[in-house]
Scaffold this active site. Structure first.
Site, mmCIF file in Angstrom:
data_model
loop_
_atom_site.group_PDB
_atom_site.id
_atom_site.type_symbol
_atom_site.label_atom_id
_atom_site.label_comp_id
_atom_site.label_asym_id
_atom_site.label_seq_id
_atom_site.Cartn_x
_atom_site.Cartn_y
_atom_site.Cartn_z
ATOM 1 C CE LYS A 57 1.024 -3.611 -6.834
ATOM 2 N NZ LYS A 57 -0.014 -3.159 -5.921
ATOM 3 C CD GLN A 101 -0.951 -0.223 -4.053
ATOM 4 O OE1 GLN A 101 -0.914 -0.783 -5.155
ATOM 5 N NE2 GLN A 101 -0.584 -0.816 -2.950
ATOM 6 C CG ASP A 124 -6.190 -5.385 -6.903
ATOM 7 O OD1 ASP A 124 -5.180 -6.069 -6.737
ATOM 8 O OD2 ASP A 124 -6.315 -4.215 -6.516
HETATM 9 N N1 GUN Z 1 -2.435 -2.635 -1.203
HETATM 10 C C1 GUN Z 1 -1.682 -3.647 -0.686
HETATM 11 N N2 GUN Z 1 -1.816 -4.764 -1.422
HETATM 12 C C2 GUN Z 1 -2.646 -4.457 -2.440
HETATM 13 C C3 GUN Z 1 -3.152 -5.206 -3.552
HETATM 14 O O1 GUN Z 1 -2.877 -6.394 -3.740
HETATM 15 N N3 GUN Z 1 -4.004 -4.519 -4.365
HETATM 16 C C4 GUN Z 1 -4.345 -3.217 -4.154
HETATM 17 N N4 GUN Z 1 -5.190 -2.652 -5.006
HETATM 18 N N5 GUN Z 1 -3.901 -2.510 -3.142
HETATM 19 C C5 GUN Z 1 -3.045 -3.117 -2.300
#
Ligand code: GUN
Length: 300
Positions: A57, A101, A124
């Site tokens: 990311k 995350q 998100d």
């Molecule tokens: N963990 C796995 N996929 C995601 C996501 O799309 N967003 C977040 N915040 N954590 C994740």
């Protein structure tokens, strides 16, 4: 040997297309509006898979020309310290999107952390406000993986009107929002889960089958309607099939769908890895642009 009928949906190709549009838009915003979309990613702990996602990311947001910061906190971070950091990012004018995350270490309260992100910066789409706006059919920031799935479906099948969609899994991150997106796209949607009676029969009704359960190869070939479009969201690490490699501790990624069996039945299928995964980051960057524009008063 199973005969292959399915066409492979290459998520990398679709994601690359979206990333190209993202880069063009970031460059335009910078030159025409003096606006550089900014993303903050917060990782707590040292889960290897999460570390990989967070690294990607950060790298991809920088490559797209965005302002990007990554905060890596120790696994024993206290709730109040995490909330303080999120609060600071939330009022930072250079940051338009915040992603914490998941999953967080067990001692931390995920709902409270998500609630500390203002809906405008919740790239998100996990906040109660954004989840509610999605259900109400109002403009919202929508979770990245489900949005990625919908883009793959539209770019593969075109109009989704009237199709029977079955979503297996009811998580906040994937199952619930993808069901809402499919409903908004005029599909007839069934949500199935661990308590669903006769899951194979329910799956066999699907023109579109979305698997988001987190159980390796759970969905077998004979659960799939011939010609169906199968979107496999699962990313599960399992030992190699070869006993020698397995004994050496070697692992690989498989989806929630038994890929080899599904290849002989489905019309289209996403591989894992290389299907839905690449779309998630591309959509995150797109959401960050949307968030930046809204905060600059540029879109409704
Ligand atoms: N963990 C796995 N996929 C995601 C996501 O799309 N967003 C977040 N915040 N954590 C994740």
């Amino acid at each position: 040997m199973t005969e292959t009928t399915a066409r492979i949906i290459d998520g990398r190709v679709h994601a690359e297309r979206l990333l190209t549009r993202v880069k063009t838009e970031v460059a335009r915003l910078k030159t025409e509006r003096g606006l550089q979309p900014g993303l903050a990613v917060v990782l707590v702990g040292d889960d290897p898979a999460s570390q990989g996602y967070v690294k990607s990311k950060g790298e991809q947001s920088l490559a797209a020309g965005m302002h990007s910061v990554t905060h890596r906190l120790p696994a024993d971070t206290r709730q109040e310290d995490l909330l303080r950091l999120v609060g600071e990012l939330d009022v930072d004018p250079l940051i338009h999107g915040i992603l914490v995350q998941l999953p967080l270490p067990k001692h931390l309260d995920e709902s409270a952390v998500i609630a500390a992100i203002s809906p405008d910066k919740d790239v998100d789409g996990l906040s109660v406000i954004n989840a509610g706006r999605l259900v109400a059919g109002l403009p919202s920031l929508v979770a990245c993986t489900p949005t990625g799935c919908l883009i793959l479906l539209r770019e593969t099948l075109g109009d989704l009107t009237g199709k029977r969609a079955v979503v297996v899994g009811r998580s906040l991150l994937v199952g619930k929002p993808i069901a809402q997106l499919l409903l908004a796209a005029d599909c007839t949607v069934t949500m199935a889960h661990s308590r669903t009676v006769d899951l194979p029969s329910v799956c066999r009704e699907a023109d579109i089958l979305v698997a988001a359960v987190g159980r390796p190869r759970m969905i077998r070939g004979d659960w799939i309607k011939p010609g169906a479009c199968v979107i496999d969201v699962g990313i599960n690490r399992v030992p190699f099939d070869n006993p020698e490699q397995a004994a050496a501790g070697k692992t690989k990624i498989v989806g929630d769908v038994h890929y080899k069996e599904a290849l002989g039945v489905a019309g289209w299928i996403t591989p894992a890895p290389g299907g839905v995964g690449p779309m998630t980051v591309a959509v995150l960057l797109q959401n960050t642009i949307t968030a930046a524009k809204r905060q600059a008063g540029m879109v409704a």
